[in-house]
Design a protein around this motif. Structure first.
Motif, PDB file in Angstrom:
ATOM      1  N   LEU A  38       0.946  -1.253  -0.081  1.00  0.00           N
ATOM      2  CA  LEU A  38       0.102  -0.063   0.124  1.00  0.00           C
ATOM      3  C   LEU A  38       0.968   1.149   0.045  1.00  0.00           C
ATOM      4  O   LEU A  38       0.682   2.186  -0.901  1.00  0.00           O
ATOM      5  CB  LEU A  38      -0.951   0.006   1.112  1.00  0.00           C
ATOM      6  N   GLU A  39       1.899   1.198   0.715  1.00  0.00           N
ATOM      7  CA  GLU A  39       2.762   2.561   0.736  1.00  0.00           C
ATOM      8  C   GLU A  39       3.576   2.541  -0.663  1.00  0.00           C
ATOM      9  O   GLU A  39       3.850   3.677  -1.069  1.00  0.00           O
ATOM     10  CB  GLU A  39       3.820   2.204   1.751  1.00  0.00           C
ATOM     11  N   ILE A  40       3.755   1.552  -1.327  1.00  0.00           N
ATOM     12  CA  ILE A  40       4.391   1.692  -2.629  1.00  0.00           C
ATOM     13  C   ILE A  40       3.547   2.285  -3.500  1.00  0.00           C
ATOM     14  O   ILE A  40       3.768   3.180  -4.358  1.00  0.00           O
ATOM     15  CB  ILE A  40       4.928   0.234  -2.977  1.00  0.00           C
ATOM     16  N   LYS A  41       2.335   1.886  -3.535  1.00  0.00           N
ATOM     17  CA  LYS A  41       1.173   2.319  -4.399  1.00  0.00           C
ATOM     18  C   LYS A  41       0.925   3.897  -4.095  1.00  0.00           C
ATOM     19  O   LYS A  41       0.883   4.769  -4.995  1.00  0.00           O
ATOM     20  CB  LYS A  41      -0.082   1.584  -4.176  1.00  0.00           C
ATOM     21  N   VAL A  42       0.900   4.457  -2.781  1.00  0.00           N
ATOM     22  CA  VAL A  42       0.830   5.640  -2.561  1.00  0.00           C
ATOM     23  C   VAL A  42       2.032   6.584  -2.664  1.00  0.00           C
ATOM     24  O   VAL A  42       1.980   7.719  -3.546  1.00  0.00           O
ATOM     25  CB  VAL A  42       0.250   5.929  -1.021  1.00  0.00           C
ATOM     26  N   GLN A  43       3.161   6.088  -2.748  1.00  0.00           N
ATOM     27  CA  GLN A  43       4.408   6.853  -3.168  1.00  0.00           C
ATOM     28  C   GLN A  43       4.537   6.927  -4.812  1.00  0.00           C
ATOM     29  O   GLN A  43       4.921   8.066  -5.339  1.00  0.00           O
ATOM     30  CB  GLN A  43       5.626   6.235  -2.670  1.00  0.00           C
ATOM     31  N   THR A  44       4.148   5.824  -5.583  1.00  0.00           N
ATOM     32  CA  THR A  44       3.969   5.996  -6.820  1.00  0.00           C
ATOM     33  C   THR A  44       2.946   6.981  -7.425  1.00  0.00           C
ATOM     34  O   THR A  44       3.298   7.762  -8.423  1.00  0.00           O
ATOM     35  CB  THR A  44       3.490   4.454  -7.582  1.00  0.00           C
ATOM     36  N   VAL A  45       1.815   7.145  -6.836  1.00  0.00           N
ATOM     37  CA  VAL A  45       0.980   8.165  -7.186  1.00  0.00           C
ATOM     38  C   VAL A  45       1.629   9.478  -6.848  1.00  0.00           C
ATOM     39  O   VAL A  45       1.302  10.348  -7.681  1.00  0.00           O
ATOM     40  CB  VAL A  45      -0.408   7.841  -6.441  1.00  0.00           C
ATOM     41  N   LYS A  46       2.155   9.782  -5.627  1.00  0.00           N
ATOM     42  CA  LYS A  46       2.477  10.738  -5.483  1.00  0.00           C
ATOM     43  C   LYS A  46       3.752  11.329  -6.576  1.00  0.00           C
ATOM     44  O   LYS A  46       3.876  12.470  -7.059  1.00  0.00           O
ATOM     45  CB  LYS A  46       3.314  10.889  -3.961  1.00  0.00           C
ATOM     46  N   LEU A  47       4.671  10.492  -6.931  1.00  0.00           N
ATOM     47  CA  LEU A  47       5.682  10.634  -7.936  1.00  0.00           C
ATOM     48  C   LEU A  47       5.025  11.113  -9.246  1.00  0.00           C
ATOM     49  O   LEU A  47       5.597  11.925  -9.867  1.00  0.00           O
ATOM     50  CB  LEU A  47       6.523   9.592  -7.933  1.00  0.00           C
ATOM     51  N   MET A  48       4.070  10.279  -9.413  1.00  0.00           N
ATOM     52  CA  MET A  48       3.229  10.483 -10.970  1.00  0.00           C
ATOM     53  C   MET A  48       2.376  11.890 -10.797  1.00  0.00           C
ATOM     54  O   MET A  48       2.759  12.766 -11.628  1.00  0.00           O
ATOM     55  CB  MET A  48       2.248   9.764 -11.103  1.00  0.00           C
ATOM     56  N   GLN A  49       2.126  12.592  -9.717  1.00  0.00           N
ATOM     57  CA  GLN A  49       1.540  13.634  -9.512  1.00  0.00           C
ATOM     58  C   GLN A  49       2.488  14.680  -9.488  1.00  0.00           C
ATOM     59  O   GLN A  49       2.209  15.769 -10.236  1.00  0.00           O
ATOM     60  CB  GLN A  49       0.843  13.629  -8.195  1.00  0.00           C
ATOM     61  N   GLU A  50       3.670  14.507  -8.956  1.00  0.00           N
ATOM     62  CA  GLU A  50       4.895  15.396  -9.150  1.00  0.00           C
ATOM     63  C   GLU A  50       5.327  15.493 -10.508  1.00  0.00           C
ATOM     64  O   GLU A  50       5.562  16.864 -11.225  1.00  0.00           O
ATOM     65  CB  GLU A  50       5.936  14.996  -8.338  1.00  0.00           C
ATOM     66  N   GLU A  51       5.376  14.551 -11.475  1.00  0.00           N
ATOM     67  CA  GLU A  51       5.774  14.460 -12.850  1.00  0.00           C
ATOM     68  C   GLU A  51       4.640  15.437 -13.558  1.00  0.00           C
ATOM     69  O   GLU A  51       5.091  16.095 -14.435  1.00  0.00           O
ATOM     70  CB  GLU A  51       6.006  13.256 -13.268  1.00  0.00           C
ATOM     71  N   ILE A  52       3.340  15.109 -13.292  1.00  0.00           N
ATOM     72  CA  ILE A  52       2.402  15.951 -14.137  1.00  0.00           C
ATOM     73  C   ILE A  52       2.512  17.557 -13.800  1.00  0.00           C
ATOM     74  O   ILE A  52       2.387  18.104 -14.746  1.00  0.00           O
ATOM     75  CB  ILE A  52       0.909  15.415 -13.564  1.00  0.00           C
ATOM     76  N   LYS A  53       2.904  17.732 -12.632  1.00  0.00           N
ATOM     77  CA  LYS A  53       2.915  19.194 -12.136  1.00  0.00           C
ATOM     78  C   LYS A  53       3.980  19.789 -12.802  1.00  0.00           C
ATOM     79  O   LYS A  53       3.976  20.762 -13.258  1.00  0.00           O
ATOM     80  CB  LYS A  53       3.198  19.301 -10.492  1.00  0.00           C
TER      81      LYS A  53
END
Length: 93
Positions: A38-53
């Motif tokens: 679950l922590e890996i999934k959360v961190q993956t989403v955060k990295l993807m959001q940062e890439e979009i920003k």
């Protein structure tokens, strides 16, 4: 259901979660593995959001065209039906 190697056939579900409370060691291991995944999934989403920003800031008004690939990859990841699943999918039995 999980096969002999522990793979359940679900993306991101490589650990058998069928540990019962009768075996406390396996049950604790399965709980810890679920928390790690679950922590890996959360961190993956955060990295993807940062890439979009970063893409939006870099491309300005052209972000609809320039960031389409990044955004579609992000949306496909979070719309995956097993994204928030911690338990295996219902079996076909």
């Amino acid at each position: 259901m999980a096969d002999a190697n522990g793979a359940s056939g679900i993306p991101g579900q490589g650990f058998p979660y069928q540990a019962s409370k009768e075996d406390p060691v396996k049950f604790l291991q399965s709980q810890e593995q679920m928390a790690r995944e679950l922590e890996i999934k959360v961190q993956t989403v955060k990295l993807m959001q940062e890439e979009i920003k970063l893409c939006y800031r870099k491309n300005g008004v052209n972000h609809y065209q320039a960031c389409k690939e990044v955004t579609s990859k992000y949306m496909a990841y979070i719309r995956d039906p097993y994204f928030n699943w911690i338990k295996p999918a219902p079996s076909d039995e």
